[in-house]
Design an enzyme around this catalytic site. Sequence first.
Site, PDB file in Angstrom:
ATOM      1  N   ASP A  29       0.917  -1.087  -0.075  1.00 10.87           N
ATOM      2  CA  ASP A  29       0.070   0.049  -0.030  1.00 10.87           C
ATOM      3  C   ASP A  29       0.792   1.322   0.107  1.00 10.87           C
ATOM      4  OD1 ASP A  29       1.058  -0.263   2.641  1.00 10.87           O
ATOM      5  OD2 ASP A  29      -0.988   0.252   3.460  1.00 10.87           O
ATOM      6  N   ASP A  52       2.346   2.776   7.484  1.00 11.71           N
ATOM      7  CA  ASP A  52       3.281   3.487   8.287  1.00 11.71           C
ATOM      8  C   ASP A  52       3.037   4.921   8.746  1.00 11.71           C
ATOM      9  OD1 ASP A  52       4.670   1.031   8.356  1.00 11.71           O
ATOM     10  OD2 ASP A  52       6.370   1.568   6.759  1.00 11.71           O
TER      11      ASP A  52
END
Length: 84
Positions: A29, A52
């Site tokens: 992603d 993240d």
Amino acid sequence: MPGQISLGLIFGGIAGNLVDRFAHGHVIDFLRFYVNRRGAGEIGFPAFNVADTAICTGVGLLFLLSWQKDHDPAGPENEPVKPA
């Protein structure tokens, strides 16, 4: 409420990375924004991982919340007694 949001971001990011690892073998992603310029190549922002980003945002929010002054609704009458 902000603490719940920050923990939701952290655990959601962890879950997103784990799902990608188990399903694809690596994290997928990533977002990358750029503009192609004629004859000059491309200019853009570095690629980043959505999960993240959520984790880092949640941790940053937790740091901000930890620096907040605690509000004591009971007032100064509940302060500890100092020995004479």
